[in-house]
Write a protein that holds these residues in place. Structure first.
Motif, short mmCIF file in Angstrom:
data_model
loop_
_atom_site.label_atom_id
_atom_site.label_comp_id
_atom_site.label_asym_id
_atom_site.label_seq_id
_atom_site.Cartn_x
_atom_site.Cartn_y
_atom_site.Cartn_z
N ARG A 12 0.83 -1.20 0.00
CA ARG A 12 0.00 0.00 0.00
C ARG A 12 0.87 1.26 0.00
O ARG A 12 0.57 2.24 -0.68
CB ARG A 12 -0.94 0.01 1.20
CG ARG A 12 -1.92 1.16 1.15
CD ARG A 12 -2.87 1.15 2.30
NE ARG A 12 -3.91 0.17 2.09
CZ ARG A 12 -4.98 0.07 2.88
NH1 ARG A 12 -5.13 0.87 3.90
NH2 ARG A 12 -5.89 -0.83 2.64
N THR A 13 1.97 1.24 0.74
CA THR A 13 2.87 2.38 0.77
C THR A 13 3.52 2.60 -0.59
O THR A 13 3.64 3.74 -1.05
CB THR A 13 3.95 2.17 1.85
OG1 THR A 13 3.31 1.97 3.11
CG2 THR A 13 4.88 3.35 1.93
N LEU A 14 3.92 1.53 -1.25
CA LEU A 14 4.55 1.66 -2.58
C LEU A 14 3.55 2.17 -3.62
O LEU A 14 3.94 2.88 -4.55
CB LEU A 14 5.15 0.33 -3.01
CG LEU A 14 6.35 -0.14 -2.18
CD1 LEU A 14 6.82 -1.50 -2.65
CD2 LEU A 14 7.47 0.87 -2.21
N TRP A 15 2.27 1.83 -3.45
CA TRP A 15 1.25 2.34 -4.37
C TRP A 15 1.05 3.84 -4.19
O TRP A 15 0.53 4.51 -5.09
CB TRP A 15 -0.08 1.62 -4.15
CG TRP A 15 -0.21 0.41 -5.00
CD1 TRP A 15 0.00 -0.88 -4.61
CD2 TRP A 15 -0.55 0.35 -6.38
NE1 TRP A 15 -0.21 -1.73 -5.66
CE2 TRP A 15 -0.54 -1.00 -6.76
CE3 TRP A 15 -0.86 1.31 -7.33
CZ2 TRP A 15 -0.83 -1.39 -8.06
CZ3 TRP A 15 -1.15 0.90 -8.62
CH2 TRP A 15 -1.14 -0.44 -8.97
N MET A 16 1.41 4.40 -3.05
CA MET A 16 1.23 5.82 -2.80
C MET A 16 2.29 6.68 -3.49
O MET A 16 2.09 7.87 -3.68
CB MET A 16 1.26 6.11 -1.30
CG MET A 16 0.01 5.67 -0.58
SD MET A 16 -1.50 6.41 -1.25
CE MET A 16 -1.19 8.13 -0.92
N ILE A 17 3.41 6.09 -3.88
CA ILE A 17 4.49 6.86 -4.50
C ILE A 17 4.04 7.54 -5.79
O ILE A 17 4.29 8.73 -5.97
CB ILE A 17 5.75 6.00 -4.68
CG1 ILE A 17 6.32 5.68 -3.29
CG2 ILE A 17 6.79 6.69 -5.54
CD1 ILE A 17 7.49 4.72 -3.29
N PRO A 18 3.36 6.87 -6.74
CA PRO A 18 2.90 7.58 -7.94
C PRO A 18 1.91 8.70 -7.62
O PRO A 18 1.93 9.75 -8.29
CB PRO A 18 2.22 6.49 -8.79
CG PRO A 18 2.79 5.22 -8.30
CD PRO A 18 3.12 5.42 -6.86
N VAL B 40 7.23 8.79 3.42
CA VAL B 40 6.79 7.61 2.68
C VAL B 40 7.95 6.63 2.51
O VAL B 40 7.78 5.42 2.68
CB VAL B 40 6.19 8.01 1.31
CG1 VAL B 40 5.95 6.80 0.45
CG2 VAL B 40 4.92 8.78 1.52
N PHE B 41 9.13 7.13 2.21
CA PHE B 41 10.28 6.24 2.07
C PHE B 41 10.71 5.65 3.40
O PHE B 41 11.10 4.47 3.48
CB PHE B 41 11.44 6.95 1.39
CG PHE B 41 11.23 7.16 -0.08
CD1 PHE B 41 10.98 6.09 -0.92
CD2 PHE B 41 11.27 8.42 -0.63
CE1 PHE B 41 10.77 6.26 -2.27
CE2 PHE B 41 11.06 8.60 -1.98
CZ PHE B 41 10.81 7.53 -2.80
N ILE B 42 10.61 6.42 4.47
CA ILE B 42 10.92 5.89 5.80
C ILE B 42 9.90 4.82 6.16
O ILE B 42 10.27 3.75 6.68
CB ILE B 42 10.94 7.03 6.84
CG1 ILE B 42 12.15 7.93 6.59
CG2 ILE B 42 10.98 6.47 8.26
CD1 ILE B 42 12.16 9.20 7.40
N GLN B 43 8.63 5.07 5.88
CA GLN B 43 7.58 4.09 6.17
C GLN B 43 7.79 2.82 5.36
O GLN B 43 7.61 1.71 5.86
CB GLN B 43 6.22 4.69 5.88
CG GLN B 43 5.07 3.78 6.18
CD GLN B 43 3.73 4.44 5.88
OE1 GLN B 43 3.67 5.53 5.35
NE2 GLN B 43 2.67 3.76 6.22
N ALA B 44 8.15 2.96 4.09
CA ALA B 44 8.39 1.79 3.24
C ALA B 44 9.56 0.97 3.77
O ALA B 44 9.50 -0.26 3.82
CB ALA B 44 8.63 2.22 1.81
#
Length: 83
Positions: free
Chosen positions: A24-30, A60-64
């Motif tokens: 879900r976190t990686l989907w937020m990047i775009p 977001v990157f820290i969370q990922a």
């Protein structure tokens, strides 16, 4: 602690497994890239667009990274239990 959901649809973030949280976190990047582009187009002469981009991307990157680490620890513990 309740059982974490790893398959199917789950709306609540805190009920997901770390693998699903990572996905879900990686989907937020775009989405964040599009928001950053919108800020840059709205304020092209300001450095605020770049600052907002960093403020949005850094957590977001820290969370990922955190979710990835916890997911790998979780799978390692499951493998230890099997053997």
């Amino acid at each position: 602690m309740s059982e974490k959901v790893d398959k199917g649809i789950e709306v609540c973030y805190w009920k997901l497994s770390y693998r699903r949280k990572l996905i879900r976190t990686l989907w937020m990047i775009p989405v964040l890239i599009m928001i950053n582009i919108a800020f840059y187009k709205a304020f092209p002469a300001y450095s605020y667009a770049r600052i907002i981009g960093v403020i949005l991307f850094l957590p977001v990157f820290i969370q990922a990274a955190y979710n990835y680490k916890k997911w790998k620890n979780e799978t390692a513990q499951e493998e230890d239990v099997k053997y």
